[in-house]
Write a protein that holds these residues in place. Structure first.
Motif, mmCIF file in Angstrom:
data_model
loop_
_atom_site.group_PDB
_atom_site.id
_atom_site.type_symbol
_atom_site.label_atom_id
_atom_site.label_comp_id
_atom_site.label_asym_id
_atom_site.label_seq_id
_atom_site.Cartn_x
_atom_site.Cartn_y
_atom_site.Cartn_z
ATOM 1 N N TYR A 192 4.515 5.630 -4.589
ATOM 2 C CA TYR A 192 4.863 6.022 -3.228
ATOM 3 C C TYR A 192 5.115 4.801 -2.339
ATOM 4 O O TYR A 192 5.976 4.832 -1.461
ATOM 5 N N ALA A 193 4.363 3.724 -2.549
ATOM 6 C CA ALA A 193 4.478 2.520 -1.722
ATOM 7 C C ALA A 193 4.774 1.325 -2.622
ATOM 8 O O ALA A 193 3.901 0.502 -2.896
ATOM 9 N N LEU A 194 6.006 1.226 -3.088
ATOM 10 C CA LEU A 194 6.392 0.108 -3.941
ATOM 11 C C LEU A 194 6.331 -1.216 -3.179
ATOM 12 O O LEU A 194 5.991 -2.256 -3.744
ATOM 13 N N ASP A 195 6.668 -1.188 -1.902
ATOM 14 C CA ASP A 195 6.581 -2.400 -1.089
ATOM 15 C C ASP A 195 5.136 -2.561 -0.624
ATOM 16 O O ASP A 195 4.777 -2.245 0.512
ATOM 17 N N THR A 196 4.294 -3.062 -1.503
ATOM 18 C CA THR A 196 2.857 -3.134 -1.234
ATOM 19 C C THR A 196 2.527 -4.045 -0.061
ATOM 20 O O THR A 196 1.497 -3.867 0.587
ATOM 21 N N TRP A 197 3.386 -5.007 0.215
ATOM 22 C CA TRP A 197 3.121 -5.905 1.339
ATOM 23 C C TRP A 197 3.234 -5.184 2.680
ATOM 24 O O TRP A 197 2.767 -5.681 3.695
ATOM 25 N N ALA A 198 3.868 -4.033 2.687
ATOM 26 C CA ALA A 198 4.025 -3.264 3.924
ATOM 27 C C ALA A 198 2.821 -2.356 4.188
ATOM 28 O O ALA A 198 2.748 -1.724 5.240
ATOM 29 N N VAL A 199 1.880 -2.283 3.247
ATOM 30 C CA VAL A 199 0.675 -1.468 3.431
ATOM 31 C C VAL A 199 -0.350 -2.306 4.176
ATOM 32 O O VAL A 199 -0.732 -3.379 3.699
ATOM 33 N N PRO A 200 -0.830 -1.866 5.357
ATOM 34 C CA PRO A 200 -1.805 -2.655 6.121
ATOM 35 C C PRO A 200 -3.039 -2.992 5.298
ATOM 36 O O PRO A 200 -3.423 -2.272 4.376
ATOM 37 N N GLN A 201 -3.681 -4.088 5.664
ATOM 38 C CA GLN A 201 -4.795 -4.614 4.885
ATOM 39 C C GLN A 201 -5.945 -3.615 4.723
ATOM 40 O O GLN A 201 -6.544 -3.517 3.662
ATOM 41 N N ASP A 202 -6.270 -2.889 5.785
ATOM 42 C CA ASP A 202 -7.428 -1.994 5.760
ATOM 43 C C ASP A 202 -7.075 -0.571 5.347
ATOM 44 O O ASP A 202 -7.866 0.349 5.541
ATOM 45 N N VAL A 203 -5.887 -0.381 4.790
ATOM 46 C CA VAL A 203 -5.479 0.938 4.307
ATOM 47 C C VAL A 203 -5.630 0.964 2.796
ATOM 48 O O VAL A 203 -5.088 0.117 2.096
#
Length: 369
Positions: A192-203
């Protein structure tokens, strides 16, 4: 050596909840009872008016005014209010006539808010992929109500998918369900979130599971999500085939396995578990070599041509260092090659930026491929 938890780290659950309520996994969660809450008086009055049917419009108004109060005051009685609304809905026309006289101007604002609240309030069982939500239980262990919100608004979580547990005729136990959810939801979230760098740190990885009580009622659904127990986040974290270009998707699928394997580094250092660490370094070597090969099999257009080519060269250099680590003859040789292997991992920020992806990792994360 330090152990670094990844964005798809698992969760720990426990305890028993109310009948039919799904329980949720969150990092560091621990079993405890649900806090006692007061019941909203308007919700009770709405139910009574709806049942007695002497003033059906009154039950509708009371129920719709009660819903936002329940949310704002963290009270119980939401089910009572909704039931009162349903029983009184047949008199909506009379309510509109009453509101038109101007006598209920103050209640009208709460009425509209209540309508919106009723339409967006859901059970965790009804969440769908791509929906963002606020967990009315504050992501505590047992949750009965969530509120669907636009993903541009601050929210506690975003649904990434779900699945049904199969292969068990009887309740398999919480530990078995959690083990299944950890593995399956990690895969769902990664896709679902291939761009892992776009996932906030605390998520982090999060999921809603069937309880033993809801299992007996036929519930087999696990709902996977990204969620946070800290400050709510805004914006969708979705980056899959529905949102990415073909070039972006190919790049991320090539390099993401390197990141995934880094999070699997054994907790015990080589002095304690030489075999496990050596096997892990072999997995890293394989991921690096495959990423380099996959990047070489694709045409990279425009501004991405040069940075991707440079990344492939750096992956080739990293492969040599990780091969030394993976083939170390003993613990001392492993330690001698360890730092050089990590230092050789390339920074993919330039290639990501050129492809229109997130070029900066979440705060606190490294910048290696």
């Amino acid at each position: 050596m330090p152990y670094t938890a990844g964005p798809y780290a698992g969760t720990r659950l426990g305890g028993a909840g109310p009948a039919g309520a799904p329980y949720a996994g969150a990092p560091g969660s621990a079993p405890y009872g649900l806090p006692r809450r007061t019941t909203n008086g308007l919700a009770v009055a709405s139910l009574v008016a709806g049942i007695v049917c002497c003033l059906p419009p009154l039950g509708l108004v009371l129920g719709l005014v009660a819903l936002p109060q329940i949310r704002k005051r963290d009270q119980a009685g939401k089910g009572l209010a909704v039931t009162g609304i349903v029983l009184s809905a047949v008199s909506c026309l009379l309510l509109v006539i009453g509101l038109a006289t101007g006598g209920f101007s103050s209640a009208w604002s709460d009425f509209k808010e209540g309508v919106d609240e009723a339409s967006r309030s859901k059970s965790p069982f009804s969440l769908r992929t791509g929906q963002c939500f606020i967990d009315d239980g504050k992501l505590e262990e047992y949750t009965t109500d969530v509120t669907i919100v636009d993903c541009d608004r601050p929210h506690d979580g975003e649904v990434t998918g779900g699945f049904k547990v199969t292969g068990h005729d009887k309740w398999p136990g919480e530990d078995a369900i959690e083990t299944i959810a950890d593995k399956r939801c990690e895969t769902v979230n990664a896709a679902y979130a291939l761009d892992t760098w776009a996932v906030p740190q605390d998520v982090w990885l999060y999921y809603y599971l069937p309880s033993s009580q809801s299992w007996r009622l036929g519930d087999r659904t696990v709902t996977c999500a990204f969620a946070t127990e800290k400050k709510p986040f805004s914006g969708s974290v979705r980056s899959d085939a529905t949102t990415l270009t073909a070039d972006q998707e190919h790049f991320l699928k090539a390099v993401n396995p390197i990141e995934t394997v880094t999070y699997r580094e054994p907790e015990g250092d080589p002095d304690e578990d030489f075999t496990g660490n050596k096997a892990w370094s072999g997995e890293m070597l394989a991921a690096i070599d495959k990423a380099r090969a996959d990047l070489g099999q694709h045409y990279w257009p425009g501004a991405s041509t040069t940075p991707v080519a440079e990344l492939r060269q750096e992956l080739g250099a990293a492969s040599k260092k990780w091969r030394e680590l993976a083939t170390a003859s003993d613990v001392d040789a492993y330690w001698d090659a360890y730092d050089a292997a990590w230092d050789a991992l390339p920074d993919s920020a330039d290639a990501r930026t050129a492809l229109g992806l997130t070029g900066t990792p979440p705060e606190g994360e490294g910048t290696s491929a």
